[in-house]
Scaffold this motif. Structure first.
Motif, PDB file in Angstrom:
ATOM      1  N   MET A 288      19.285  -6.923  76.869  1.00  0.00           N
ATOM      2  CA  MET A 288      20.154  -6.107  75.830  1.00  0.00           C
ATOM      3  C   MET A 288      20.416  -6.987  74.644  1.00  0.00           C
ATOM      4  N   ARG A 289      20.675  -8.262  74.570  1.00  0.00           N
ATOM      5  CA  ARG A 289      21.120  -8.807  73.352  1.00  0.00           C
ATOM      6  C   ARG A 289      20.054  -8.907  72.378  1.00  0.00           C
ATOM      7  N   TYR A 290      18.776  -8.936  72.834  1.00  0.00           N
ATOM      8  CA  TYR A 290      17.783  -8.924  71.777  1.00  0.00           C
ATOM      9  C   TYR A 290      17.580  -7.403  71.229  1.00  0.00           C
ATOM     10  N   PHE A 291      17.957  -6.529  71.871  1.00  0.00           N
ATOM     11  CA  PHE A 291      17.602  -5.075  71.286  1.00  0.00           C
ATOM     12  C   PHE A 291      19.010  -4.934  70.543  1.00  0.00           C
ATOM     13  N   LYS A 292      20.196  -5.263  70.728  1.00  0.00           N
ATOM     14  CA  LYS A 292      20.962  -5.203  69.619  1.00  0.00           C
ATOM     15  C   LYS A 292      20.834  -5.955  68.204  1.00  0.00           C
ATOM     16  N   GLU A 293      20.599  -7.118  68.571  1.00  0.00           N
ATOM     17  CA  GLU A 293      20.182  -8.035  67.257  1.00  0.00           C
ATOM     18  C   GLU A 293      18.770  -7.366  66.829  1.00  0.00           C
ATOM     19  N   GLY A 294      17.953  -6.660  67.489  1.00  0.00           N
ATOM     20  CA  GLY A 294      16.745  -6.475  66.908  1.00  0.00           C
ATOM     21  C   GLY A 294      17.075  -5.055  65.825  1.00  0.00           C
ATOM     22  N   ILE A 295      17.828  -4.217  66.168  1.00  0.00           N
ATOM     23  CA  ILE A 295      18.302  -3.155  65.464  1.00  0.00           C
ATOM     24  C   ILE A 295      19.035  -3.548  64.284  1.00  0.00           C
ATOM     25  N   ILE A 296      19.970  -4.769  64.318  1.00  0.00           N
ATOM     26  CA  ILE A 296      20.554  -5.403  62.992  1.00  0.00           C
ATOM     27  C   ILE A 296      19.436  -5.991  62.418  1.00  0.00           C
ATOM     28  N   TYR A 297      18.518  -6.843  62.936  1.00  0.00           N
ATOM     29  CA  TYR A 297      17.403  -7.383  61.897  1.00  0.00           C
ATOM     30  C   TYR A 297      16.517  -6.367  61.273  1.00  0.00           C
ATOM     31  N   LEU A 298      16.250  -5.320  61.996  1.00  0.00           N
ATOM     32  CA  LEU A 298      15.449  -4.087  61.311  1.00  0.00           C
ATOM     33  C   LEU A 298      16.068  -3.416  60.177  1.00  0.00           C
ATOM     34  N   PHE A 299      17.575  -3.199  60.353  1.00  0.00           N
ATOM     35  CA  PHE A 299      17.883  -2.555  59.154  1.00  0.00           C
ATOM     36  C   PHE A 299      18.370  -3.811  58.193  1.00  0.00           C
ATOM     37  N   VAL A 300      18.314  -4.988  58.407  1.00  0.00           N
ATOM     38  CA  VAL A 300      18.511  -5.908  57.320  1.00  0.00           C
ATOM     39  C   VAL A 300      17.078  -5.949  56.591  1.00  0.00           C
ATOM     40  N   GLY A 301      16.183  -5.890  57.606  1.00  0.00           N
ATOM     41  CA  GLY A 301      14.653  -6.090  56.833  1.00  0.00           C
ATOM     42  C   GLY A 301      14.525  -4.993  55.820  1.00  0.00           C
ATOM     43  N   VAL A 302      14.775  -3.745  56.466  1.00  0.00           N
ATOM     44  CA  VAL A 302      14.611  -2.535  55.591  1.00  0.00           C
ATOM     45  C   VAL A 302      15.332  -2.465  54.242  1.00  0.00           C
ATOM     46  N   GLY A 303      16.626  -3.014  54.451  1.00  0.00           N
ATOM     47  CA  GLY A 303      17.533  -3.200  53.242  1.00  0.00           C
ATOM     48  C   GLY A 303      16.942  -4.242  52.183  1.00  0.00           C
ATOM     49  N   ILE A 304      16.501  -5.202  52.718  1.00  0.00           N
ATOM     50  CA  ILE A 304      15.971  -6.252  51.823  1.00  0.00           C
ATOM     51  C   ILE A 304      14.542  -5.833  51.367  1.00  0.00           C
ATOM     52  N   GLY A 305      13.633  -5.313  52.103  1.00  0.00           N
ATOM     53  CA  GLY A 305      12.410  -4.667  51.427  1.00  0.00           C
ATOM     54  C   GLY A 305      12.486  -3.551  50.454  1.00  0.00           C
ATOM     55  N   SER A 306      13.539  -2.639  50.968  1.00  0.00           N
ATOM     56  CA  SER A 306      14.054  -1.605  49.668  1.00  0.00           C
ATOM     57  C   SER A 306      14.375  -1.919  48.407  1.00  0.00           C
ATOM     58  N   PHE A 307      15.302  -3.234  48.516  1.00  0.00           N
ATOM     59  CA  PHE A 307      15.549  -3.620  47.213  1.00  0.00           C
ATOM     60  C   PHE A 307      14.407  -4.338  46.541  1.00  0.00           C
TER      61      PHE A 307
END
Length: 130
Positions: A1-20
């Motif tokens: 479960m720990r990696y799932f929650k962190e994975g969601i955060i990393y996914l959104f951070v990746g999309v944010g940086i990639g979008s920028f």
């Protein structure tokens, strides 16, 4: 479960940086991405964000994590740039830009992590004095 929650955060951070970065690139070159290009770039950004979970592995040395992450990110970048623009040459000629972006993002996140560690240590020291 720990990696799932962190994975969601990393996914959104990746999309944010990639979008920028994608927006910045298209703006500088006065281009407009197609829907397909946009979706491929956002998918690439999400995957690149998820690849950062490698830093959560406790059984790997930091240097090994860094080199593995850099290689995986570069392969992902090359593959998706090839899919997005249909040219291997575009991916190859953008490697210096990728490396510069990678180093900048790495330094920013590293400094942020160090600042968080200092803040947490200061709070622990204050509690210890009480």
């Amino acid at each position: 479960m720990r990696y799932f929650k962190e994975g969601i955060i990393y996914l959104f951070v990746g999309v944010g940086i990639g979008s920028f970065i994608s927006l910045l690139s298209f703006t500088l070159y006065q281009g407009t991405p197609s829907i397909k290009q946009f979706l491929l770039l956002m998918t690439m950004s999400a995957i690149m964000g998820l690849l950062s979970l490698i830093y959560e592995l406790d059984n790997m040395a930091f240097v090994t994590q860094l080199i593995s992450h850099l290689i995986l990110e570069m392969l992902t970048y090359g593959f998706f740039i090839w899919l997005t623009f249909g040219s291997v040459m575009i991916a190859l000629t953008n490697i210096p830009t990728f490396i510069i972006s990678y180093v900048i993002i790495f330094v920013v996140f590293r400094k942020q992590g160090q600042a968080n560690a200092r803040r947490i240590n200061a709070k622990l020291a204050d509690k210890k004095r009480e």
